[in-house]
Write an enzyme that holds these catalytic residues in place. Structure first.
Site, PDB file in Angstrom:
ATOM      1  N   ARG A 121      22.421   4.670  48.490  1.00 49.34           N
ATOM      2  CA  ARG A 121      22.355   4.349  47.073  1.00 49.34           C
ATOM      3  C   ARG A 121      21.017   4.831  46.495  1.00 49.34           C
ATOM      4  NH1 ARG A 121      25.541   2.934  42.725  1.00 49.34           N
ATOM      5  NH2 ARG A 121      24.865   1.044  41.683  1.00 49.34           N
ATOM      6  N   THR A 398      33.682   8.330  39.537  1.00 55.54           N
ATOM      7  CA  THR A 398      33.038   8.259  40.841  1.00 55.54           C
ATOM      8  C   THR A 398      34.058   8.908  41.733  1.00 55.54           C
ATOM      9  OG1 THR A 398      31.835   6.254  40.315  1.00 55.54           O
ATOM     10  CG2 THR A 398      32.363   6.539  42.620  1.00 55.54           C
ATOM     11  N   THR A 416      28.675   8.652  43.838  1.00 55.20           N
ATOM     12  CA  THR A 416      28.781   8.701  42.383  1.00 55.20           C
ATOM     13  C   THR A 416      27.485   9.152  41.723  1.00 55.20           C
ATOM     14  OG1 THR A 416      29.430   7.353  40.457  1.00 55.20           O
ATOM     15  CG2 THR A 416      27.993   6.299  42.052  1.00 55.20           C
ATOM     16  N   ASN A 418      27.463   7.750  38.621  1.00 57.77           N
ATOM     17  CA  ASN A 418      27.804   6.662  37.686  1.00 57.77           C
ATOM     18  C   ASN A 418      28.811   7.149  36.636  1.00 57.77           C
ATOM     19  OD1 ASN A 418      27.955   4.080  36.753  1.00 57.77           O
ATOM     20  ND2 ASN A 418      26.112   4.191  35.506  1.00 57.77           N
ATOM     21  N   SER A 469      25.850  -2.341  43.059  1.00 59.34           N
ATOM     22  CA  SER A 469      27.026  -1.473  42.923  1.00 59.34           C
ATOM     23  C   SER A 469      28.299  -2.271  43.139  1.00 59.34           C
ATOM     24  CB  SER A 469      26.937  -0.367  43.982  1.00 59.34           C
ATOM     25  OG  SER A 469      28.106   0.409  44.003  1.00 59.34           O
ATOM     26  N   SER A 470      29.423  -1.678  42.761  1.00 54.30           N
ATOM     27  CA  SER A 470      30.734  -2.252  43.095  1.00 54.30           C
ATOM     28  C   SER A 470      31.463  -1.379  44.105  1.00 54.30           C
ATOM     29  CB  SER A 470      31.602  -2.363  41.834  1.00 54.30           C
ATOM     30  OG  SER A 470      30.977  -3.178  40.879  1.00 54.30           O
ATOM     31  N   GLY A 490      35.904   3.604  39.876  1.00 53.96           N
ATOM     32  CA  GLY A 490      36.434   2.701  38.851  1.00 53.96           C
ATOM     33  C   GLY A 490      35.448   1.674  38.338  1.00 53.96           C
ATOM     34  N   GLY A 491      34.158   1.859  38.605  1.00 53.49           N
ATOM     35  CA  GLY A 491      33.161   0.910  38.089  1.00 53.49           C
ATOM     36  C   GLY A 491      33.484  -0.494  38.570  1.00 53.49           C
TER      37      GLY A 491
HETATM   38  O1  DON Z   1      28.017   1.758  41.652  1.00 53.55           O
HETATM   39  C1  DON Z   1      28.833   1.379  40.841  1.00 53.55           C
HETATM   40  O2  DON Z   1      29.457   0.333  40.944  1.00 53.55           O
HETATM   41  C2  DON Z   1      29.118   2.266  39.645  1.00 53.55           C
HETATM   42  N1  DON Z   1      27.970   3.048  39.320  1.00 53.55           N
HETATM   43  C3  DON Z   1      30.310   3.105  39.949  1.00 53.55           C
HETATM   44  C4  DON Z   1      30.735   3.927  38.766  1.00 53.55           C
HETATM   45  C5  DON Z   1      32.145   4.336  38.817  1.00 53.55           C
HETATM   46  O3  DON Z   1      32.872   4.000  39.701  1.00 53.55           O
HETATM   47  C6  DON Z   1      32.637   5.144  37.678  1.00 53.55           C
HETATM   48  N2  DON Z   1      33.958   5.587  37.950  1.00 53.55           N
HETATM   49  N3  DON Z   1      35.019   5.563  37.776  1.00 53.55           N
END
Ligand code: DON
Length: 587
Positions: A121, A398, A416, A418, A469-470, A490-491
């Site tokens: 990360r 991502t 990712t 982000n 992060s997720s 997917g954030g």
């Molecule tokens: O680390 C995280 O949780 C976010 N930065 C991930 C971003 C993400 O998955 C965007 N995509 N679809």
């Protein structure tokens, strides 16, 4: 003695638990739990996985899948293929594949030895401060953590992939980089999705001359489907890594170019930040769900912790009997999700900086206590903690890939920058985009980030800290053998997307392609709504509304690339149709 807030919360949860609730839970617990599943490979389904017996690769881009499969065919192992795919995606899918970002990887040896997590990360630069995204009055400055040079964390991808290869691969870094360098130098044929992404993000990206020059044609228009897109500067940057190892990125010319980019625009990353960057080996989070061992990412990701927490809550319910995506299933899932995301906001952060009560959060006892607070008939409104609505921005991105080799070794990797195209800022002269991962910190306690996620003290900005992060690369073992390899972008929806693929396989006995393709739902506590994809019946929505839920239909969530290994050793690949370039290939 001071009680840990989690203990207080667990106690309250137990006290709140009413007699009626006790009865309902006691009754549901008496219902037979699902036995450990036979292989989820039912015929007669509408979706069918790709099959293979020697190796399988599932990524979000066909060209990356192809080069990784080639590595497997030539005798390389899953890690060789994974690192090759990771660098190839940095070329073919610049909206998320990257060398300017970071991620997490799980490696599960086929011989049943311990699963390892590699944390690469991004980190906050040494000059970062807690209030760097606020003005003098303490208000969050819109977009400073998203679209400026201060948005970038110190990239971890190159060091992470190199470390993973050195620990578990057989190829040299130079060999693993070769396909990526070729794709960057000779170019590749642009698919529709590539053009769509760049057209959609044009306004945001075209502000930066190096980005315009790198990713658009001379007249400023986007490369069109079928045209050949070349990245000579990126090829040179990758070649420096091939020639000099990670020093070819974290020191020397590339490092110099990154720092000059920062200095021109008030960014914070220094030569020392780059030189000091180190990936970390972590212990994955471990849980057990209906006889399956679940391994997923530990902090600084919240993913594994909350997947296990939600599974622990749901284990007490007969989800198979409730039915896939029935109102009863969705209600219980949403209630469990809410509880987990409320805990995320309070407790989760980088364990190198803050104490996270991981044992409690992932314990069966806490799951049980939380389960007792769930009313089977009524939605509980989310807490009153004020948190704005998630700010809207174009589709985030991502990327995840899953790989299994002929020895049964498995790699699950999510990385990712982000947002789609990260900060939108290309390092001038180096041809790659910088992340905007600093937005995953809480810019101010209680303020939502781009995904509407609320963060607190545990996730405040600190120098050298990793932002929460997720991302949830996940591997499931059955009887000590690798069984399911999965993960998604997917954030904030990564956690619930991954969760649902696990439930679809373990509870609903779907084959891996059906499990990946099925419509998904999501609740993240705040905003207090269930977000659903198209494909959930209006009758179900009405029943959920009758229980007090607000239900909102949104766009597709996640892009989960998965592999299931059945008891005969056959590999089943499920690529997510939500990305038109997704592909699973086996041999
Ligand atoms: O680390 C995280 O949780 C976010 N930065 C991930 C971003 C993400 O998955 C965007 N995509 N679809």
């Amino acid at each position: 003695m001071d009680r840990h807030p989690l203990q207080v919360r667990m106690k309250k949860a137990v006290l709140r638990h009413s007699l009626a609730g006790r009865l309902i839970v006691a009754l549901t617990l008496l219902l037979p739990l699902q036995p450990a599943q036979a292989d989820a490979i039912l015929e007669g389904e509408r979706h069918h996985p790709v099959k293979g017996s020697n190796g399988m690769v599932a990524t979000s881009h066909t060209l990356a899948t192809e080069v990784a499969l080639e590595v497997l065919r030539n005798g390389g192992n899953a890690m060789d293929a994974a690192v090759t795919a990771g660098f190839a995606l940095a070329v073919t899918q610049p909206r998320s594949g990257n060398i300017g970002g970071g991620g997490f990887m799980l490696y599960a040896p086929g011989n049943g030895e311990a699963i390892e997590a590699i944390d690469y990360r991004e980190k906050a630069p040494a000059a970062a401060t807690e209030t760097m995204f606020q003005d003098e009055d303490g208000n969050v400055v819109p977009n400073r953590s998203r679209f400026t040079h201060k948005a970038a964390g110190v990239p971890g991808t190159v060091a992470g992939l190199a470390m993973a290869l050195e620990r578990h691969g057989t190829l040299s870094l130079e060999q693993a980089l070769a396909p990526a360098i070729r794709l960057a130098r000779d170019g590749f044929t642009v698919p529709d999705r590539f053009t769509e992404g760049l057209e959609q993000a044009r306004d945001r990206l075209a502000r930066w001359p190096a980005t315009l020059e790198t990713f658009y044609k001379e007249d400023g228009s986007a490369w069109q489907p079928g045209e050949r897109f070349r990245q000579p500067e990126l090829a040179d940057t990758l070649q420096r890594i091939a020639d000099q190892g990670i020093e070819g990125f974290y020191e020397g010319k590339t490092a110099q170019l990154i720092v000059e980019e920062m200095e021109r625009h008030d960014g914070l990353i220094t030569l020392d930040d780059l030189k000091n960057y180190q990936p970390q080996i972590r212990q994955p989070v471990h849980g057990n769900y209906r006889g399956h061992d679940i391994y997923s990412m530990s902090p600084p990701s919240s993913g594994g912790t909350h997947i296990v927490q939600i599974l622990n809550i749901l284990e007490g319910y007969p989800l198979a009997e409730f039915g896939h995506n029935s109102a009863a299933s969705i209600h219980h899932m949403a209630e469990a999700m809410k509880l987990a995301y409320a805990d995320r906001a309070e407790f989760l952060g980088d364990t190198d900086f803050v104490e996270v009560p991981l044992e409690g959060l992932t314990s069966k006892a806490y799951g049980e206590a939380l389960r007792k607070t769930i009313n089977p008939d009524k939605a509980r409104p989310s807490s009153e903690i004020s948190a704005g609505n998630p700010s809207a921005y174009e589709s985030p991105e991502t990327t995840h890939f899953s790989i299994v080799d002929r020895w049964g070794n498995a790699v699950s990797n999510t990385y990712t920058i982000n947002f789609s195209y990260g900060s939108g800022i290309t390092v001038t002269g180096a041809g790659f985009l910088l992340n905007n991962e600093m937005d995953d910190f809480s810019a101010k306690p209680g303020e939502p980030n781009a995904y509407g996620l609320i963060g607190g003290e545990a996730n405040r900005v600190e120098p050298g800290k990793r932002m929460l992060s997720s991302m949830s690369p996940t591997i499931v073992r059955r009887d000590g053998r690798n069984y399911l390899v999965t993960g998604s972008p997917g954030g904030s929806r990564i956690i619930t997307t991954t969760l649902q693929v696990l439930l679809n396989v373990i509870d609903h006995n779907m084959n891996i392609q059906s499990a990946v393709s099925a419509p998904r739902i999501h609740h993240q506590w705040l905003p207090d709504e269930i977000r659903i994809e198209q494909g959930i019946s209006p009758d179900t929505v009405r029943l959920l509304e009758g229980k007090g839920h607000k239900v909102v239909t949104g766009s597709a969530m996640g892009a989960i690339q998965s592999i299931l290994i059945d008891s005969e050793g056959t590999l089943h690949g499920g690529a997510d149709p939500r990305r038109s370039t997704s592909s699973a290939m086996g041999y």
